[in-house]
Design an enzyme around this catalytic site. Structure first.
Site, PDB file in Angstrom:
ATOM      1  N   THR A  20       0.831  -1.212   0.000  1.00  0.00           N
ATOM      2  CA  THR A  20       0.000   0.000   0.000  1.00  0.00           C
ATOM      3  C   THR A  20       0.865   1.261   0.000  1.00  0.00           C
ATOM      4  O   THR A  20       0.703   2.152  -0.847  1.00  0.00           O
ATOM      5  CB  THR A  20      -0.923   0.002   1.248  1.00  0.00           C
ATOM      6  OG1 THR A  20      -1.640  -1.222   1.259  1.00  0.00           O
ATOM      7  CG2 THR A  20      -1.879   1.176   1.232  1.00  0.00           C
ATOM      8  N   VAL A  21       1.787   1.338   0.956  1.00  0.00           N
ATOM      9  CA  VAL A  21       2.615   2.552   1.071  1.00  0.00           C
ATOM     10  C   VAL A  21       3.727   2.537   0.017  1.00  0.00           C
ATOM     11  O   VAL A  21       3.982   3.551  -0.654  1.00  0.00           O
ATOM     12  CB  VAL A  21       3.217   2.686   2.490  1.00  0.00           C
ATOM     13  CG1 VAL A  21       4.021   3.968   2.608  1.00  0.00           C
ATOM     14  CG2 VAL A  21       2.112   2.659   3.542  1.00  0.00           C
ATOM     15  N   LYS A  96       6.565   1.404  12.757  1.00  0.00           N
ATOM     16  CA  LYS A  96       6.506   1.873  14.157  1.00  0.00           C
ATOM     17  C   LYS A  96       6.937   0.802  15.144  1.00  0.00           C
ATOM     18  O   LYS A  96       7.617   1.076  16.124  1.00  0.00           O
ATOM     19  CB  LYS A  96       5.107   2.379  14.491  1.00  0.00           C
ATOM     20  CG  LYS A  96       4.025   1.322  14.508  1.00  0.00           C
ATOM     21  CD  LYS A  96       2.738   1.785  13.904  1.00  0.00           C
ATOM     22  CE  LYS A  96       2.598   1.180  12.535  1.00  0.00           C
ATOM     23  NZ  LYS A  96       1.385   1.479  11.831  1.00  0.00           N
ATOM     24  N   VAL A 123       4.655   7.515  12.802  1.00  0.00           N
ATOM     25  CA  VAL A 123       3.684   8.086  13.745  1.00  0.00           C
ATOM     26  C   VAL A 123       2.837   9.127  13.032  1.00  0.00           C
ATOM     27  O   VAL A 123       3.363  10.069  12.430  1.00  0.00           O
ATOM     28  CB  VAL A 123       4.387   8.761  14.953  1.00  0.00           C
ATOM     29  CG1 VAL A 123       3.353   9.305  15.934  1.00  0.00           C
ATOM     30  CG2 VAL A 123       5.316   7.787  15.659  1.00  0.00           C
ATOM     31  N   GLU A 181      -8.179  -3.428   9.707  1.00  0.00           N
ATOM     32  CA  GLU A 181      -7.671  -4.620   9.025  1.00  0.00           C
ATOM     33  C   GLU A 181      -8.519  -5.830   9.379  1.00  0.00           C
ATOM     34  O   GLU A 181      -9.296  -5.807  10.347  1.00  0.00           O
ATOM     35  CB  GLU A 181      -6.222  -4.840   9.445  1.00  0.00           C
ATOM     36  CG  GLU A 181      -5.337  -3.714   8.936  1.00  0.00           C
ATOM     37  CD  GLU A 181      -3.867  -3.954   9.194  1.00  0.00           C
ATOM     38  OE1 GLU A 181      -3.482  -5.108   9.385  1.00  0.00           O
ATOM     39  OE2 GLU A 181      -3.131  -2.965   9.203  1.00  0.00           O
ATOM     40  N   ASP A 192      -0.761  -0.691  18.708  1.00  0.00           N
ATOM     41  CA  ASP A 192      -0.274   0.213  17.662  1.00  0.00           C
ATOM     42  C   ASP A 192      -0.032   1.612  18.247  1.00  0.00           C
ATOM     43  O   ASP A 192       1.026   2.210  18.045  1.00  0.00           O
ATOM     44  CB  ASP A 192      -1.312   0.265  16.526  1.00  0.00           C
ATOM     45  CG  ASP A 192      -0.949   1.277  15.465  1.00  0.00           C
ATOM     46  OD1 ASP A 192      -0.211   0.921  14.530  1.00  0.00           O
ATOM     47  OD2 ASP A 192      -1.394   2.443  15.574  1.00  0.00           O
ATOM     48  N   LYS A 196       3.584   3.945  18.924  1.00  0.00           N
ATOM     49  CA  LYS A 196       3.756   5.332  18.485  1.00  0.00           C
ATOM     50  C   LYS A 196       4.062   6.246  19.671  1.00  0.00           C
ATOM     51  O   LYS A 196       4.885   7.164  19.561  1.00  0.00           O
ATOM     52  CB  LYS A 196       2.502   5.789  17.746  1.00  0.00           C
ATOM     53  CG  LYS A 196       2.314   5.033  16.426  1.00  0.00           C
ATOM     54  CD  LYS A 196       0.915   5.201  15.896  1.00  0.00           C
ATOM     55  CE  LYS A 196       0.754   4.549  14.532  1.00  0.00           C
ATOM     56  NZ  LYS A 196      -0.649   4.481  14.112  1.00  0.00           N
ATOM     57  N   GLY A 293      -3.085   5.825   5.234  1.00  0.00           N
ATOM     58  CA  GLY A 293      -3.400   5.891   3.803  1.00  0.00           C
ATOM     59  C   GLY A 293      -2.113   5.822   3.015  1.00  0.00           C
ATOM     60  O   GLY A 293      -1.081   6.363   3.451  1.00  0.00           O
TER      61      GLY A 293
HETATM   62  N1  LIG Z   1      -0.919   1.382   5.213  1.00  0.00           N
HETATM   63  C1  LIG Z   1      -0.852   2.510   5.917  1.00  0.00           C
HETATM   64  O1  LIG Z   1      -1.754   3.369   5.858  1.00  0.00           O
HETATM   65  C2  LIG Z   1       0.331   2.787   6.815  1.00  0.00           C
HETATM   66  C3  LIG Z   1       0.359   3.979   7.583  1.00  0.00           C
HETATM   67  C4  LIG Z   1       1.485   4.273   8.371  1.00  0.00           C
HETATM   68  C5  LIG Z   1       2.526   3.359   8.435  1.00  0.00           C
HETATM   69  N2  LIG Z   1       2.433   2.193   7.717  1.00  0.00           N
HETATM   70  C6  LIG Z   1       3.564   1.274   7.798  1.00  0.00           C
HETATM   71  O2  LIG Z   1       4.145   1.131   6.510  1.00  0.00           O
HETATM   72  C7  LIG Z   1       4.692  -0.185   6.383  1.00  0.00           C
HETATM   73  C8  LIG Z   1       4.097  -0.833   5.127  1.00  0.00           C
HETATM   74  O3  LIG Z   1       2.703  -0.927   5.260  1.00  0.00           O
HETATM   75  P1  LIG Z   1       1.760  -1.342   4.033  1.00  0.00           P
HETATM   76  O4  LIG Z   1       0.368  -1.061   4.470  1.00  0.00           O
HETATM   77  O5  LIG Z   1       2.257  -0.736   2.767  1.00  0.00           O
HETATM   78  O6  LIG Z   1       2.010  -2.945   3.984  1.00  0.00           O
HETATM   79  P2  LIG Z   1       1.600  -3.951   2.825  1.00  0.00           P
HETATM   80  O7  LIG Z   1       0.594  -3.352   1.910  1.00  0.00           O
HETATM   81  O8  LIG Z   1       1.293  -5.243   3.511  1.00  0.00           O
HETATM   82  O9  LIG Z   1       2.955  -4.139   1.975  1.00  0.00           O
HETATM   83  C9  LIG Z   1       4.074  -4.815   2.497  1.00  0.00           C
HETATM   84  C10 LIG Z   1       5.090  -4.997   1.385  1.00  0.00           C
HETATM   85  O10 LIG Z   1       6.251  -5.587   1.971  1.00  0.00           O
HETATM   86  C11 LIG Z   1       6.568  -6.788   1.298  1.00  0.00           C
HETATM   87  N3  LIG Z   1       7.060  -7.771   2.267  1.00  0.00           N
HETATM   88  C12 LIG Z   1       6.495  -8.111   3.440  1.00  0.00           C
HETATM   89  N4  LIG Z   1       7.239  -9.050   4.057  1.00  0.00           N
HETATM   90  C13 LIG Z   1       8.283  -9.291   3.234  1.00  0.00           C
HETATM   91  C14 LIG Z   1       9.412 -10.168   3.307  1.00  0.00           C
HETATM   92  N5  LIG Z   1       9.583 -10.988   4.344  1.00  0.00           N
HETATM   93  N6  LIG Z   1      10.309 -10.148   2.295  1.00  0.00           N
HETATM   94  C15 LIG Z   1      10.141  -9.333   1.233  1.00  0.00           C
HETATM   95  N7  LIG Z   1       9.087  -8.470   1.109  1.00  0.00           N
HETATM   96  C16 LIG Z   1       8.174  -8.470   2.099  1.00  0.00           C
HETATM   97  C17 LIG Z   1       5.269  -7.260   0.665  1.00  0.00           C
HETATM   98  O11 LIG Z   1       5.589  -8.093  -0.408  1.00  0.00           O
HETATM   99  P3  LIG Z   1       4.474  -8.687  -1.429  1.00  0.00           P
HETATM  100  O12 LIG Z   1       4.086  -7.542  -2.286  1.00  0.00           O
HETATM  101  O13 LIG Z   1       5.228  -9.749  -2.161  1.00  0.00           O
HETATM  102  O14 LIG Z   1       3.375  -9.202  -0.553  1.00  0.00           O
HETATM  103  C18 LIG Z   1       4.624  -5.935   0.270  1.00  0.00           C
HETATM  104  O15 LIG Z   1       5.116  -5.510  -0.978  1.00  0.00           O
HETATM  105  C19 LIG Z   1       4.379  -0.906   7.698  1.00  0.00           C
HETATM  106  O16 LIG Z   1       5.468  -0.796   8.579  1.00  0.00           O
HETATM  107  C20 LIG Z   1       3.190  -0.131   8.236  1.00  0.00           C
HETATM  108  O17 LIG Z   1       3.078  -0.221   9.655  1.00  0.00           O
HETATM  109  C21 LIG Z   1       1.380   1.899   6.903  1.00  0.00           C
END
Ligand SMILES: NC(=O)c1ccc[n+]([C@@H]2O[C@H](COP(=O)([O-])OP(=O)(O)OC[C@H]3O[C@@H](n4cnc5c(N)ncnc54)[C@H](OP(=O)(O)O)[C@@H]3O)[C@@H](O)[C@H]2O)c1
Length: 413
Positions: A20-21, A96, A123, A181, A192, A196, A293
């Protein structure tokens, strides 16, 4: 914006995670490369991407100038971030839990290698609170940091207040809308927000703070009628993180609590995040905005990249470890379902009085099998309040176990 001389020099970014990010970050880098080059003197480009079935970490590390970690989870994210820092590559992460649980290790590695580790997106999403607490207000004494730092729970509580629907129904709706989620435990259980708050307390109080130092509760036990009754008392319910100084000690906690209408965080609704900073020289500063987001979070990640390329180095050198204070005072909202008989109020008042708890306001509702008392106490030691609560639970006119929720007293208005 005209680009400075040398602005075409590439800055090769190794991207770990393109979900997503990460996906939003790739788009943002493409769209904003010129602006980043103008601001920092270097043009960012994605040199390599690691996913579960794509890319090789060692190769990406060798071919990158900096690493952006957007995988999430503790391992292998920790291993990769440490390897990058030890190889002398700056790191930006949105993780985080990684920063909250392994902060000392990351900052030590960064300091030893003389490179930056930045984590603005960890955060409050797009809200630049890390930059403000860690850098802008780095020399200011902060006494308290209060935050609504989890958008999922704030959305759920706002919806419960607006519609009167139950926690379970609103959680299901939040999941449909993508605000929660499929497994919401980390959000609704408070972990969570605790991570933070550990990060904010570390920066704000210049002391090592680990997740284990943070006590936290979630919102799973909140009922819609607590929110409705509290409204009559002019209160709104939030999952609040509070980090406070108590002389030479600090406390860092996350708990559901009622806020008075004049509190700067009381109007924060829906999936928004906000943080209020207090200190003698700043009185009070509140920052608010979207807390999550893909695009919003990616913009915070890119701002860290710009800072690294521009050479702005934050100083995260911790001072001495401060004691964690555990004996604290609070006001409480108390919801008592009682038998409709004489002497109930006097019985409750007796228990509270003997434990040194005084009552600020009382609402009496219903009759017969629906009789209930809702009260707000004045600030008193939590230990004394919970002792009183234990005694009240055992009174023979109690129809159900008492429910208690902290109230943040009116200090602001
Ligand atoms: N989503 C939000 O709104 C948000 C907000 C603030 C902070 N964050 C933080 O941002 C980070 C990413 O969040 P997200 O929502 O983007 O997560 P996500 O959509 O689940 O994406 C995770 C990515 O990491 C890859 N990945 C996970 N484990 C892996 C491994 N062992 N080896 C290689 N690649 C791996 C996944 O690969 P695949 O594509 O192959 O599955 C995917 O591309 C997290 O730390 C989260 O806490 C997110």
């Amino acid at each position: 914006m005209s680009e400075p001389a040398g602005a075409g020099t590439p800055a090769r970014i190794g991207l770990l995670g393109r979900g997503t990010v990460g996906g939003a970050f790739v788009e943002l880098v493409e769209a904003r490369a010129g602006a980043v080059a103008a601001a920092s003197g270097r043009r960012p480009e994605i040199a390599g991407v690691l996913r579960r079935n794509e890319g090789d970490f060692e190769r990406i590390l060798a071919e990158s100038d900096l690493i952006v970690e957007l995988m999430g989870g503790l391992e292998p994210a920790r291993e990769y971030v440490l390897a990058a820092l030890r190889a002398g590559k700056p790191v930006v992460t949105a993780n985080k839990q990684l920063v909250a649980q392994h902060g000392d290790e990351l900052f030590d590695a960064a300091r030893e290698a003389g490179v930056q580790v930045r984590f603005e997106a960890a955060v409050a999403g797009a809200v630049p609170v890390i930059r403000i607490v860690g850098e802008g207000l780095g020399s200011v004494v902060l006494e308290r940091i209060s935050g609504i730092v989890n958008g999922t729970t704030n959305f759920i509580l706002s919806e419960m207040a607006a519609t009167g629907a139950s926690y379970g129904d609103v959680l299901a709706r939040a999941q449909e809308l993508g605000y929660a989620e499929a497994d919401p435990t980390e959000d609704v259980g408070g972990a969570d927000a605790a991570a933070k708050m550990a990060i904010l307390a570390r920066l704000g109080f210049h002391t090592p703070v680990d997740l284990a130092d943070v006590s936290y509760e979630g919102i799973t036990e909140i009922s819609a009628d607590d929110i409705a009754y509290a409204r009559e008392l002019g209160l709104s319910l939030k999952l609040l993180g509070v980090a406070e100084r108590h002389g030479e000690a600090i406390s860092v906690r996350v708990f559901p609590c009622f806020l008075y209408a004049g509190h700067p965080l009381a109007p924060v609704e829906g999936p928004f995040n906000a943080v209020t900073l207090e200190g003698p020289s700043i009185t009070e500063i509140t920052l608010s905005g979207p807390g999550a987001g893909g695009t919003e979070t990616a913009s915070a990640v890119l701002s860290d990249v710009v800072s690294i390329l521009a050479g702005e180095a934050p100083v995260h050198t911790p001072g001495k470890r401060l004691e964690i204070a555990r004996e604290l005072d609070s006001s409480f909202y108390l919801h008592l379902e009682v038998a409709d008989q004489p002497g109930v109020l006097a019985g409750i008042a007796d228990v509270l009085g003997r434990n040194g708890i005084s009552v600020k306001s009382v609402v009496q509702r219903g009759s017969g099998s629906d009789a209930r008392l809702v009260m707000v106490t004045h600030r008193a030691p939590e230990r004394a309040f919970y002792a009183a609560l234990g005694e009240i639970s055992g009174l023979d006119f109690m129809r159900l176990p008492p429910r208690a929720i902290r109230v943040v007293e009116k200090e602001y208005v």
